[in-house]
Design a protein around this motif. Structure first.
Motif, PDB file in Angstrom:
ATOM      1  N   THR A   4       4.620  70.743  36.181  1.00  0.00           N
ATOM      2  CA  THR A   4       3.887  71.928  35.741  1.00  0.00           C
ATOM      3  C   THR A   4       4.479  72.476  34.458  1.00  0.00           C
ATOM      4  O   THR A   4       5.699  72.569  34.319  1.00  0.00           O
ATOM      5  N   ILE A   5       3.608  72.836  33.530  1.00  0.00           N
ATOM      6  CA  ILE A   5       4.004  73.546  32.312  1.00  0.00           C
ATOM      7  C   ILE A   5       3.250  74.868  32.301  1.00  0.00           C
ATOM      8  O   ILE A   5       2.014  74.884  32.256  1.00  0.00           O
ATOM      9  N   ILE A   6       3.997  75.965  32.381  1.00  0.00           N
ATOM     10  CA  ILE A   6       3.385  77.298  32.463  1.00  0.00           C
ATOM     11  C   ILE A   6       3.608  78.018  31.142  1.00  0.00           C
ATOM     12  O   ILE A   6       4.746  78.309  30.761  1.00  0.00           O
ATOM     13  N   ASP A   7       2.535  78.267  30.438  1.00  0.00           N
ATOM     14  CA  ASP A   7       2.618  78.951  29.145  1.00  0.00           C
ATOM     15  C   ASP A   7       1.238  79.514  28.829  1.00  0.00           C
ATOM     16  O   ASP A   7       0.247  78.782  28.895  1.00  0.00           O
ATOM     17  N   GLY A  42       7.419  78.535  30.036  1.00  0.00           N
ATOM     18  CA  GLY A  42       7.644  78.657  28.602  1.00  0.00           C
ATOM     19  C   GLY A  42       7.731  77.268  27.993  1.00  0.00           C
ATOM     20  O   GLY A  42       8.532  76.434  28.437  1.00  0.00           O
ATOM     21  N   TYR A  43       6.886  77.016  26.989  1.00  0.00           N
ATOM     22  CA  TYR A  43       6.851  75.672  26.399  1.00  0.00           C
ATOM     23  C   TYR A  43       6.988  75.745  24.883  1.00  0.00           C
ATOM     24  O   TYR A  43       6.249  75.127  24.133  1.00  0.00           O
ATOM     25  N   LYS A  77      -0.067  80.328  26.053  1.00  0.00           N
ATOM     26  CA  LYS A  77      -0.604  80.046  24.722  1.00  0.00           C
ATOM     27  C   LYS A  77      -0.609  78.568  24.347  1.00  0.00           C
ATOM     28  O   LYS A  77      -1.425  78.157  23.524  1.00  0.00           O
ATOM     29  N   HIS A  78       0.281  77.773  24.913  1.00  0.00           N
ATOM     30  CA  HIS A  78       0.432  76.395  24.439  1.00  0.00           C
ATOM     31  C   HIS A  78      -0.687  75.498  24.968  1.00  0.00           C
ATOM     32  O   HIS A  78      -1.046  75.555  26.148  1.00  0.00           O
ATOM     33  N   SER A  79      -1.197  74.630  24.109  1.00  0.00           N
ATOM     34  CA  SER A  79      -2.321  73.768  24.485  1.00  0.00           C
ATOM     35  C   SER A  79      -1.935  72.708  25.514  1.00  0.00           C
ATOM     36  O   SER A  79      -2.804  72.171  26.210  1.00  0.00           O
ATOM     37  N   SER A  80      -0.647  72.394  25.632  1.00  0.00           N
ATOM     38  CA  SER A  80      -0.204  71.391  26.603  1.00  0.00           C
ATOM     39  C   SER A  80       0.060  71.975  27.987  1.00  0.00           C
ATOM     40  O   SER A  80       0.381  71.227  28.921  1.00  0.00           O
ATOM     41  N   ALA A  81      -0.064  73.285  28.129  1.00  0.00           N
ATOM     42  CA  ALA A  81       0.237  73.929  29.411  1.00  0.00           C
ATOM     43  C   ALA A  81      -0.762  73.512  30.484  1.00  0.00           C
ATOM     44  O   ALA A  81      -1.957  73.353  30.219  1.00  0.00           O
ATOM     45  N   THR A  82      -0.256  73.348  31.702  1.00  0.00           N
ATOM     46  CA  THR A  82      -1.130  73.086  32.843  1.00  0.00           C
ATOM     47  C   THR A  82      -1.577  74.381  33.509  1.00  0.00           C
ATOM     48  O   THR A  82      -2.581  74.399  34.221  1.00  0.00           O
ATOM     49  N   HIS A 134      10.405  84.150  27.057  1.00  0.00           N
ATOM     50  CA  HIS A 134      10.599  85.107  25.962  1.00  0.00           C
ATOM     51  C   HIS A 134      11.252  86.357  26.536  1.00  0.00           C
ATOM     52  O   HIS A 134      10.913  86.784  27.652  1.00  0.00           O
ATOM     53  N   PRO A 135      12.196  86.969  25.796  1.00  0.00           N
ATOM     54  CA  PRO A 135      12.851  88.178  26.319  1.00  0.00           C
ATOM     55  C   PRO A 135      11.886  89.285  26.719  1.00  0.00           C
ATOM     56  O   PRO A 135      12.181  90.073  27.621  1.00  0.00           O
ATOM     57  N   GLY A 136      10.724  89.336  26.078  1.00  0.00           N
ATOM     58  CA  GLY A 136       9.775  90.398  26.382  1.00  0.00           C
ATOM     59  C   GLY A 136       9.067  90.248  27.716  1.00  0.00           C
ATOM     60  O   GLY A 136       8.505  91.219  28.233  1.00  0.00           O
TER      61      GLY A 136
END
Length: 249
Positions: free
Chosen positions: A28-31, A7-8, A33-38, A58-60
């Motif tokens: 590592t960035i795990i997301d 989550g980023y 949707k985010h453009s900076s995620a790896t 996210h709670p979901g």
């Protein structure tokens, strides 16, 4: 520490900043949707070399994240700040034991908020002796807050119920009737860009005592999370914030 961020959003980005300031490396960035995620999702490959992962997603999606993460072989330790999964605490605790990792969770990693929990606990024990005082709670969060009541509010509710014998139920949704003597009304407001505040009121015909914690920004939350993760390195078990802080909430 070698870190993975799951989550980023705003919190993930702020944790990234504080972790780097304290000499840690974000691998590592795990997301999705985010453009900076790896990486777009949690995989064994995304966690290679990581010794602590942070879940501020996210709670979901958090429950699915936890179930998958804890099923992995040789998973790193995990710190979870996402709310919305607490009805499955028993299941997750058993999964942590099987995974044999360190797992630390909290609805709020701010040192100040956790001190506030202790203050409210002490006040609740004191007010328990004085039936002339009624008790209420309220919280305010920004418009992007995804759950209501917040995890922090739920902890406050539990503290009050555990320490005030005449109160046995919290009502934290809309109330269109007179409140019962055994109930505590805890209201939630969402709007604007405000960070968050929580207030507990102790009210009698003679006077009112209010206990409030208000965050100026998210810095205390992010710094507390990084400090808690530093403590978690090398540990195995299912931990809460009070284990790190060294006192019981």
């Amino acid at each position: 520490m070698k870190i993975a961020l799951i989550g980023y959003g705003q919190m993930g980005q702020l944790i990234h900043q504080f972790a780097q300031r304290r000499g840690h490396e974000v691998l590592t960035i795990i997301d999705p949707k985010h453009s900076s995620a790896t990486d777009s999702k949690i995989t064994p490959e995304a966690l290679l070399g990581v010794n602590v992962a942070f879940d501020f997603s996210h709670p979901g999606v958090v429950l699915d994240n936890l179930r998958y993460f804890l099923s992995l072989k040789n998973a790193p330790n995990l710190l979870v700040g996402t709310t919305g999964w607490y009805t499955h605490l028993g299941e997750i605790e058993r999964s942590v034991a099987r995974a044999n990792i360190g797992f630390l969770w909290s609805s709020n990693f701010s040192i100040g908020v956790n001190l506030y929990f202790e203050i409210v606990k002490k006040a609740a024990k004191l007010i328990n002796k004085y039936n002339e005082y009624d008790i209420w709670g309220t919280e305010l969060h920004h418009a992007q807050k995804a759950d209501s009541p917040s995890g922090t509010a739920k902890i406050l509710e539990e503290i009050l119920l555990q320490n005030i014998e005449r109160k046995t139920k919290v009502v934290d949704n809309r109330l269109d009737r007179k409140i019962e003597p055994y109930e505590i009304h805890f209201s939630s407001t969402r709007g604007g860009a405000v960070n968050f505040s929580h207030t507990i009121g102790l009210d009698s015909e003679a006077d009112t005592i209010t206990l409030t914690h208000a965050a100026r920004n998210r810095d205390g939350y992010a710094l507390g999370a990084v400090q808690a993760a530093e403590w978690l390195v090398g540990k195995c078990g299912f931990f809460k914030m009070e284990d790190f802080l060294g006192f019981e909430i």
